[in-house]
Write an enzyme that holds these catalytic residues in place. Structure first.
Site, PDB file in Angstrom:
ATOM      1  N   SER A  40    -110.010  45.261 -52.628  1.00  0.00           N
ATOM      2  CA  SER A  40    -111.309  45.639 -53.189  1.00  0.00           C
ATOM      3  C   SER A  40    -111.546  47.116 -52.912  1.00  0.00           C
ATOM      4  O   SER A  40    -111.615  47.541 -51.756  1.00  0.00           O
ATOM      5  CB  SER A  40    -112.426  44.818 -52.549  1.00  0.00           C
ATOM      6  OG  SER A  40    -113.654  45.488 -52.744  1.00  0.00           O
ATOM      7  N   HIS A  59    -109.323  44.952 -57.401  1.00  0.00           N
ATOM      8  CA  HIS A  59    -110.593  44.216 -57.451  1.00  0.00           C
ATOM      9  C   HIS A  59    -111.746  45.227 -57.438  1.00  0.00           C
ATOM     10  O   HIS A  59    -111.888  46.017 -56.509  1.00  0.00           O
ATOM     11  CB  HIS A  59    -110.690  43.270 -56.256  1.00  0.00           C
ATOM     12  CG  HIS A  59    -111.909  42.406 -56.263  1.00  0.00           C
ATOM     13  ND1 HIS A  59    -112.007  41.236 -57.000  1.00  0.00           N
ATOM     14  CD2 HIS A  59    -113.106  42.541 -55.637  1.00  0.00           C
ATOM     15  CE1 HIS A  59    -113.196  40.688 -56.815  1.00  0.00           C
ATOM     16  NE2 HIS A  59    -113.889  41.455 -55.993  1.00  0.00           N
ATOM     17  N   ASP A 102    -115.804  45.815 -57.512  1.00  0.00           N
ATOM     18  CA  ASP A 102    -117.081  45.164 -57.222  1.00  0.00           C
ATOM     19  C   ASP A 102    -118.226  45.953 -57.832  1.00  0.00           C
ATOM     20  O   ASP A 102    -118.483  47.087 -57.436  1.00  0.00           O
ATOM     21  CB  ASP A 102    -117.276  45.076 -55.702  1.00  0.00           C
ATOM     22  CG  ASP A 102    -116.360  44.043 -55.095  1.00  0.00           C
ATOM     23  OD1 ASP A 102    -116.466  42.868 -55.478  1.00  0.00           O
ATOM     24  OD2 ASP A 102    -115.526  44.413 -54.250  1.00  0.00           O
ATOM     25  N   MET A 159    -122.131  46.253 -58.306  1.00  0.00           N
ATOM     26  CA  MET A 159    -123.407  45.795 -57.733  1.00  0.00           C
ATOM     27  C   MET A 159    -124.543  46.646 -58.292  1.00  0.00           C
ATOM     28  O   MET A 159    -124.416  47.869 -58.381  1.00  0.00           O
ATOM     29  CB  MET A 159    -123.365  45.965 -56.218  1.00  0.00           C
ATOM     30  CG  MET A 159    -122.187  45.275 -55.566  1.00  0.00           C
ATOM     31  SD  MET A 159    -122.191  45.599 -53.807  1.00  0.00           S
ATOM     32  CE  MET A 159    -120.730  44.697 -53.300  1.00  0.00           C
ATOM     33  N   HIS A 194    -115.564  42.147 -60.780  1.00  0.00           N
ATOM     34  CA  HIS A 194    -116.472  41.136 -60.225  1.00  0.00           C
ATOM     35  C   HIS A 194    -117.900  41.659 -60.392  1.00  0.00           C
ATOM     36  O   HIS A 194    -118.317  42.564 -59.671  1.00  0.00           O
ATOM     37  CB  HIS A 194    -116.095  40.935 -58.742  1.00  0.00           C
ATOM     38  CG  HIS A 194    -117.034  40.091 -57.956  1.00  0.00           C
ATOM     39  ND1 HIS A 194    -117.003  40.033 -56.573  1.00  0.00           N
ATOM     40  CD2 HIS A 194    -118.041  39.257 -58.336  1.00  0.00           C
ATOM     41  CE1 HIS A 194    -117.933  39.204 -56.137  1.00  0.00           C
ATOM     42  NE2 HIS A 194    -118.584  38.733 -57.171  1.00  0.00           N
ATOM     43  N   MET A 218    -121.727  41.691 -59.972  1.00  0.00           N
ATOM     44  CA  MET A 218    -122.853  41.194 -59.169  1.00  0.00           C
ATOM     45  C   MET A 218    -124.098  41.859 -59.724  1.00  0.00           C
ATOM     46  O   MET A 218    -124.698  42.733 -59.092  1.00  0.00           O
ATOM     47  CB  MET A 218    -122.629  41.533 -57.684  1.00  0.00           C
ATOM     48  CG  MET A 218    -121.546  40.687 -57.042  1.00  0.00           C
ATOM     49  SD  MET A 218    -120.914  41.427 -55.514  1.00  0.00           S
ATOM     50  CE  MET A 218    -119.564  42.381 -56.185  1.00  0.00           C
ATOM     51  N   MET A 244    -116.863  32.692 -53.351  1.00  0.00           N
ATOM     52  CA  MET A 244    -117.198  33.703 -52.339  1.00  0.00           C
ATOM     53  C   MET A 244    -117.085  33.083 -50.945  1.00  0.00           C
ATOM     54  O   MET A 244    -117.612  32.001 -50.695  1.00  0.00           O
ATOM     55  CB  MET A 244    -118.618  34.236 -52.550  1.00  0.00           C
ATOM     56  CG  MET A 244    -118.837  35.056 -53.808  1.00  0.00           C
ATOM     57  SD  MET A 244    -117.751  36.490 -53.967  1.00  0.00           S
ATOM     58  CE  MET A 244    -118.219  37.470 -52.535  1.00  0.00           C
ATOM     59  N   ASP A 287    -112.953  35.625 -51.922  1.00  0.00           N
ATOM     60  CA  ASP A 287    -113.415  37.002 -51.734  1.00  0.00           C
ATOM     61  C   ASP A 287    -114.412  37.066 -50.577  1.00  0.00           C
ATOM     62  O   ASP A 287    -115.452  36.411 -50.626  1.00  0.00           O
ATOM     63  CB  ASP A 287    -114.076  37.451 -53.058  1.00  0.00           C
ATOM     64  CG  ASP A 287    -114.586  38.881 -53.028  1.00  0.00           C
ATOM     65  OD1 ASP A 287    -114.394  39.581 -52.017  1.00  0.00           O
ATOM     66  OD2 ASP A 287    -115.179  39.294 -54.047  1.00  0.00           O
TER      67      ASP A 287
HETATM   68  C1  DX5 Z   1    -118.543  41.500 -51.447  1.00  0.00           C
HETATM   69  C2  DX5 Z   1    -117.457  41.891 -52.410  1.00  0.00           C
HETATM   70  C3  DX5 Z   1    -116.107  41.901 -51.835  1.00  0.00           C
HETATM   71  C4  DX5 Z   1    -115.899  42.854 -50.692  1.00  0.00           C
HETATM   72  C5  DX5 Z   1    -114.812  42.286 -49.851  1.00  0.00           C
HETATM   73  O1  DX5 Z   1    -119.717  41.320 -52.134  1.00  0.00           O
HETATM   74  O2  DX5 Z   1    -117.438  40.976 -53.498  1.00  0.00           O
HETATM   75  O3  DX5 Z   1    -115.107  42.076 -52.825  1.00  0.00           O
HETATM   76  O4  DX5 Z   1    -115.586  44.146 -51.085  1.00  0.00           O
HETATM   77  O5  DX5 Z   1    -114.696  43.051 -48.700  1.00  0.00           O
HETATM   78  P1  DX5 Z   1    -114.104  42.463 -47.360  1.00  0.00           P
HETATM   79  O6  DX5 Z   1    -112.695  42.027 -47.658  1.00  0.00           O
HETATM   80  O7  DX5 Z   1    -114.178  43.632 -46.425  1.00  0.00           O
HETATM   81  O8  DX5 Z   1    -114.955  41.322 -46.938  1.00  0.00           O
HETATM   82 ZN    ZN Z   2    -115.714  41.066 -54.940  1.00  0.00          ZN
END
Ligand code: DX5
Ligand code: ZN
Length: 219
Positions: free
Chosen positions: A7, A31, A33, A35, A64, A66, A139, A177
């Site tokens: 990620s 990956h 993320d 947000m 991904h 969010m 998750m 994840d």
């Molecule tokens: C959290 C994200 C993850 C995050 C994972 O909301 O979806 O992808 O970056 O990070 P680690 O592996 O550090 O938990």
């Molecule tokens: Zn993620």
């Protein structure tokens, strides 16, 4: 199959091209993320960063979402060239959208469709949508931040979804994840997960090449 998906939330954004190169050399999937500060309290990055990553990425991207209104942005994200695109069931519910419509729309763009749930959502909530998913993302922490502690009940949740996929003879992969590391990857794989997102454990590893090989069980 064990695929490693670092990620980029945990990457060094001052030297992003070095970290992209590292993923190109050691891992399987990028990956990403996304947000929005609303569906989750945190904000990450958007299209200019994704487009920059896309130019250098030699491995497929997995986005991904969010965000509160995933439907609104599916086409935009598909246009970045991502190979996988997932959104939260909770977000579609809140927006009053049928997850099936969103999953089918993602597939019309030639992108693999994924449905995500947080740890407090019953895994059986995924079951009505499995035929429309190429993968589900379970998750193992609450979405929003990297570096959180892995939630142990994830093992049973993965097993339950895997059993349902087998029972219905479907071709749906399971991605996990949050807090994924060498201490839980073997058991998660035994339970049926195949795609492993790793943020901090990958980017903070002393030797990323070695870490990646161990995660993917190459020796
Ligand atoms: C959290 C994200 C993850 C995050 C994972 O909301 O979806 O992808 O970056 O990070 P680690 O592996 O550090 O938990
Ligand atoms: Zn993620």
């Amino acid at each position: 199959m064990r695929l490693l998906a670092p990620s980029l939330l945990s990457a060094n954004f001052l030297h992003l091209s070095e970290d992209i190169e590292s993923v190109n050399n050691n891992a399987d999937i990028f990956h990403l993320d996304i947000m929005d500060g609303s569906f989750v309290p945190n904000l990450s990055y958007g299209f200019p960063v994704i487009e920059a990553i896309a130019k250098e990425a030699k491995k497929p991207m997995d986005t991904h979402l969010m965000i509160v209104n995933p439907k609104k942005y599916l086409k935009r994200f598909a246009d970045t060239g991502t190979k996988m695109l997932s959104f939260h069931l909770e977000a579609a519910d809140k927006a009053g959208d049928n997850p099936i419509d969103l999953l089918d729309e993602i597939r019309t763009y030639g992108v693999q469709a994924g449905l995500v749930i947080n740890p407090d959502i019953e895994v059986s909530r995924l079951f009505p949508y499995l035929e429309h998913c190429d993968y589900v993302l379970i998750m193992s922490v609450f979405a929003g931040f990297g570096g959180q502690k892995f939630i142990e009940s994830t093992y049973d949740r993965v097993r339950e979804v895997k059993n349902e996929i087998i029972r219905r003879k479907l071709d749906v992969k399971i991605e996990v994840d949050g807090g994924i590391s060498l201490s839980n990857v073997d058991k998660l794989h035994e339970c049926g997960a195949e795609i492993f997102v790793a943020g901090s454990s990958y980017f903070k590893a002393d030797n990323r090449e070695l870490f990646a090989k161990s995660m993917r069980k190459e020796f």
